[in-house]
Design a protein around this motif. Sequence first.
Motif, PDB file in Angstrom:
ATOM      1  N   PHE A 196       6.843  39.877 -10.470  1.00  0.00           N
ATOM      2  CA  PHE A 196       7.160  39.371 -11.812  1.00  0.00           C
ATOM      3  C   PHE A 196       7.490  37.884 -11.740  1.00  0.00           C
ATOM      4  O   PHE A 196       6.973  37.081 -12.520  1.00  0.00           O
ATOM      5  CB  PHE A 196       8.350  40.116 -12.410  1.00  0.00           C
ATOM      6  N   ALA A 197       8.375  37.542 -10.805  1.00  0.00           N
ATOM      7  CA  ALA A 197       8.761  36.136 -10.665  1.00  0.00           C
ATOM      8  C   ALA A 197       7.537  35.290 -10.369  1.00  0.00           C
ATOM      9  O   ALA A 197       7.326  34.236 -10.983  1.00  0.00           O
ATOM     10  CB  ALA A 197       9.785  35.993  -9.542  1.00  0.00           C
ATOM     11  N   PHE A 198       6.703  35.770  -9.462  1.00  0.00           N
ATOM     12  CA  PHE A 198       5.510  35.018  -9.065  1.00  0.00           C
ATOM     13  C   PHE A 198       4.567  34.794 -10.252  1.00  0.00           C
ATOM     14  O   PHE A 198       4.158  33.673 -10.536  1.00  0.00           O
ATOM     15  CB  PHE A 198       4.779  35.764  -7.947  1.00  0.00           C
ATOM     16  N   TRP A 199       4.260  35.887 -10.955  1.00  0.00           N
ATOM     17  CA  TRP A 199       3.278  35.766 -12.037  1.00  0.00           C
ATOM     18  C   TRP A 199       3.791  34.911 -13.181  1.00  0.00           C
ATOM     19  O   TRP A 199       3.047  34.109 -13.759  1.00  0.00           O
ATOM     20  CB  TRP A 199       2.875  37.149 -12.545  1.00  0.00           C
ATOM     21  N   LEU A 200       5.061  35.086 -13.532  1.00  0.00           N
ATOM     22  CA  LEU A 200       5.624  34.270 -14.604  1.00  0.00           C
ATOM     23  C   LEU A 200       5.565  32.797 -14.219  1.00  0.00           C
ATOM     24  O   LEU A 200       5.091  31.955 -14.983  1.00  0.00           O
ATOM     25  CB  LEU A 200       7.079  34.676 -14.864  1.00  0.00           C
ATOM     26  N   MET A 201       6.034  32.482 -13.016  1.00  0.00           N
ATOM     27  CA  MET A 201       6.107  31.076 -12.618  1.00  0.00           C
ATOM     28  C   MET A 201       4.718  30.486 -12.437  1.00  0.00           C
ATOM     29  O   MET A 201       4.493  29.324 -12.733  1.00  0.00           O
ATOM     30  CB  MET A 201       6.931  30.916 -11.336  1.00  0.00           C
ATOM     31  N   LYS A 202       3.778  31.301 -11.958  1.00  0.00           N
ATOM     32  CA  LYS A 202       2.432  30.772 -11.751  1.00  0.00           C
ATOM     33  C   LYS A 202       1.816  30.342 -13.085  1.00  0.00           C
ATOM     34  O   LYS A 202       1.199  29.285 -13.180  1.00  0.00           O
ATOM     35  CB  LYS A 202       1.545  31.803 -11.075  1.00  0.00           C
ATOM     36  N   THR A 203       2.004  31.152 -14.117  1.00  0.00           N
ATOM     37  CA  THR A 203       1.486  30.781 -15.430  1.00  0.00           C
ATOM     38  C   THR A 203       2.069  29.447 -15.877  1.00  0.00           C
ATOM     39  O   THR A 203       1.364  28.578 -16.373  1.00  0.00           O
ATOM     40  CB  THR A 203       1.871  31.851 -16.469  1.00  0.00           C
ATOM     41  N   PHE A 204       3.375  29.286 -15.657  1.00  0.00           N
ATOM     42  CA  PHE A 204       4.010  28.041 -16.093  1.00  0.00           C
ATOM     43  C   PHE A 204       3.510  26.849 -15.271  1.00  0.00           C
ATOM     44  O   PHE A 204       3.256  25.780 -15.811  1.00  0.00           O
ATOM     45  CB  PHE A 204       5.536  28.157 -15.976  1.00  0.00           C
ATOM     46  N   PRO A 238      -2.249  36.726  -5.374  1.00  0.00           N
ATOM     47  CA  PRO A 238      -2.071  37.371  -6.678  1.00  0.00           C
ATOM     48  C   PRO A 238      -2.455  38.845  -6.648  1.00  0.00           C
ATOM     49  O   PRO A 238      -1.750  39.690  -7.174  1.00  0.00           O
ATOM     50  CB  PRO A 238      -3.007  36.578  -7.597  1.00  0.00           C
ATOM     51  N   LEU A 239      -3.576  39.125  -5.992  1.00  0.00           N
ATOM     52  CA  LEU A 239      -4.044  40.498  -5.939  1.00  0.00           C
ATOM     53  C   LEU A 239      -3.077  41.357  -5.132  1.00  0.00           C
ATOM     54  O   LEU A 239      -2.718  42.463  -5.531  1.00  0.00           O
ATOM     55  CB  LEU A 239      -5.441  40.537  -5.308  1.00  0.00           C
ATOM     56  N   ALA A 240      -2.655  40.817  -3.997  1.00  0.00           N
ATOM     57  CA  ALA A 240      -1.726  41.565  -3.154  1.00  0.00           C
ATOM     58  C   ALA A 240      -0.451  41.871  -3.923  1.00  0.00           C
ATOM     59  O   ALA A 240       0.117  42.956  -3.813  1.00  0.00           O
ATOM     60  CB  ALA A 240      -1.419  40.764  -1.897  1.00  0.00           C
ATOM     61  N   LEU A 241      -0.023  40.909  -4.724  1.00  0.00           N
ATOM     62  CA  LEU A 241       1.232  41.103  -5.440  1.00  0.00           C
ATOM     63  C   LEU A 241       1.078  42.052  -6.626  1.00  0.00           C
ATOM     64  O   LEU A 241       1.974  42.815  -6.943  1.00  0.00           O
ATOM     65  CB  LEU A 241       1.782  39.752  -5.911  1.00  0.00           C
ATOM     66  N   ILE A 242      -0.073  41.999  -7.255  1.00  0.00           N
ATOM     67  CA  ILE A 242      -0.253  42.889  -8.405  1.00  0.00           C
ATOM     68  C   ILE A 242      -0.403  44.317  -7.899  1.00  0.00           C
ATOM     69  O   ILE A 242      -0.013  45.278  -8.551  1.00  0.00           O
ATOM     70  CB  ILE A 242      -1.453  42.451  -9.268  1.00  0.00           C
ATOM     71  N   GLN A 243      -0.915  44.413  -6.695  1.00  0.00           N
ATOM     72  CA  GLN A 243      -1.061  45.729  -6.061  1.00  0.00           C
ATOM     73  C   GLN A 243       0.305  46.394  -5.917  1.00  0.00           C
ATOM     74  O   GLN A 243       0.432  47.608  -6.007  1.00  0.00           O
ATOM     75  CB  GLN A 243      -1.689  45.484  -4.696  1.00  0.00           C
ATOM     76  N   LEU A 244       1.334  45.563  -5.699  1.00  0.00           N
ATOM     77  CA  LEU A 244       2.693  46.095  -5.607  1.00  0.00           C
ATOM     78  C   LEU A 244       3.104  46.788  -6.893  1.00  0.00           C
ATOM     79  O   LEU A 244       3.986  47.631  -6.897  1.00  0.00           O
ATOM     80  CB  LEU A 244       3.663  44.937  -5.350  1.00  0.00           C
ATOM     81  N   ARG A 245       2.474  46.364  -8.002  1.00  0.00           N
ATOM     82  CA  ARG A 245       2.855  46.945  -9.284  1.00  0.00           C
ATOM     83  C   ARG A 245       1.898  48.021  -9.741  1.00  0.00           C
ATOM     84  O   ARG A 245       2.063  48.568 -10.820  1.00  0.00           O
ATOM     85  CB  ARG A 245       2.922  45.854 -10.364  1.00  0.00           C
TER      86      ARG A 245
END
Lengths: 286, 332
Positions: free
Chosen positions: A162-170, A117-124
């Motif tokens: 975006f795809a990761f975070w949205l789907m993870k919440t679901f 999650p951190l690595a991916l948010i870092q992308l943003r």
Amino acid sequence: MTRSPLIELLRYAAILLAVAITLVPILWMVSIAFKPVAEWQAAGADLTWIPRDPTLENFRYLFGRSDSALIVALERTATRPILASILAASFGTLIAMTAGTAAAYGLSRFGAGANLPLALIQLRLFPPMAVMIPVMIMWAFLSLMDTWWGLALIYGIVTLPFAFWLMKTFFDDMPREIEEAALVEGCTRLRVFLKVTLPMMRAPLASATLFVFILNWSDYLVALLLTTRQWATIPVYMASLSSSMTGQLYGAKAALGLIAAVPPVILGILIQRHLVRGLTFGALKQ
Amino acid sequence: MAEIAFVNVTKRYGNTVAVDGASFTVADNEFFCLFGPPLCGKTTILRLILGLETPDSGEILIDDRPVTHVGPAERNIAMVFQNLALFPHMTAEQNIRFPLVERRVPEARIRERLAHAAAKLHIGHILHKHPAQLSGGERQRVAIARALVRDPIAFLMDDPISALDARLREEARVELKRLQREAGRTLIYVTHDQEEAMSVADRMAILDHGRIRQIGAPVALYDRPNSAYVAQLLGSPPINLLPPGLLPGARADAVQVGIRPEDVEVRPGAGARVTGVEPLGGYTVLTIEAQGASLRAMLRGQPAYAPGQSIAIGAAPERMHFFGPEGERLAS
């Protein structure tokens, strides 16, 4: 609750204002798209909402079917940019959704890749443009410049968070007992995912896909840097719509804008029925 | 057909010990209840039996065979989850068929089993509906039918009827007992309702923070609790735990004296005072204050006592329970 008529009036006025701010540019685009050259040219200086002489000339012009003597015919028609946009945005969305959903499921269920999650948010954390120059160089080495697949790949990478975070919440919200019930009832992990998890995730998948697709579809800057001629997308192509004689070709731009609005709208309508709330309602005791 | 045994099983989640050295054996065809307050490890025990969790130490045996490396699907145990865990995107019928379809049972056999389960639980008329369209009681029946349909070696149920209101619960537990008798299978049942546990169980285990405090037939546990903890969990109103000396005839070495409300004898006199009266029809519950301690007495019928009234209390010594400093039962 009863409100005073004045407040009610103000409320409607505010709503009307918001709607107007949203719709005016779109309606103006629609209007221009159907105007002949004389009416959309700056020299016309005669603003009307309804074209006096409605025409499909702008659309014909985009596809090289115009016989107007007023503007020079286009060097490149809009056909290829439209194809480029469709290919790059669709495959980019496919990449982001496949990888994002798989990663989100793995993390949500098995705690795999806890740092993801951190690595991916870092992308943003910084704008994608900040890394686009190095990406350009890499893409050039990989012969991915000015190809729709090169663009699709970077779209997939940029929208993956975006795809990761949205789907993870679901996935986090989905009760694990439902999957465990399927496990106990004789499914393998893979079959649980295919027969229970994915069907239950239809609505979230649909909304996330739509969201990611719109992001990819509306990109201008990445495509501007990574494509030149062969696979320029709609926004890039649109920016090039000008001529030395008439300056900006507003009519053609508006027409193209109208065309560009069609795929997201169609996609939205197609998956609208999946965008229902109350997804797990009834599966569990309340 | 299935004897399930725990041998010194321990399961931790991080620093929390969910199950702490549990050893017990559930006999074949037994209605076995796990009972205790929330978060005492009841659900974890079920998950361990199912194979959804692996014990950190100790061993689980099903019919004398260690099952540590047997997956949930191969154990052939059916489970009714606390939240029922129906598949929301399938109709009731598809939900019930699911275990058989996954096990590649022939279609004719599926139909037969489905009809059988539906008839048994009286849900034939709602099979076409989705879980969202069903009432709480109907959902619970569908969940039980899904467990029943494939003839497992044992059933596990995690408080499946807790969503129902009191009257329906009473009907449901009678029904469950009947279903278990008819199926002739082991049933391990988790509940936090002592009345429910006592009314259905052949034997029950009382849990406390992952440890098993006592195992036995409900009435045996009620009559001879091995600790103040067990004594307090069973019975409603709960047992009175009083300092010794309050009741005449109590043992002097006891730290606490337990007396069930129905064993408290009340007569006009002095030494205690009525502070509350709850007439419940068949019996009346008195709240009594005596020497700074509060206790409750359950009397048959509707005796004429009023708050503020002065009374004398007593109890037969053989009805008293004596507990030591650690809450343990003192040997008689």
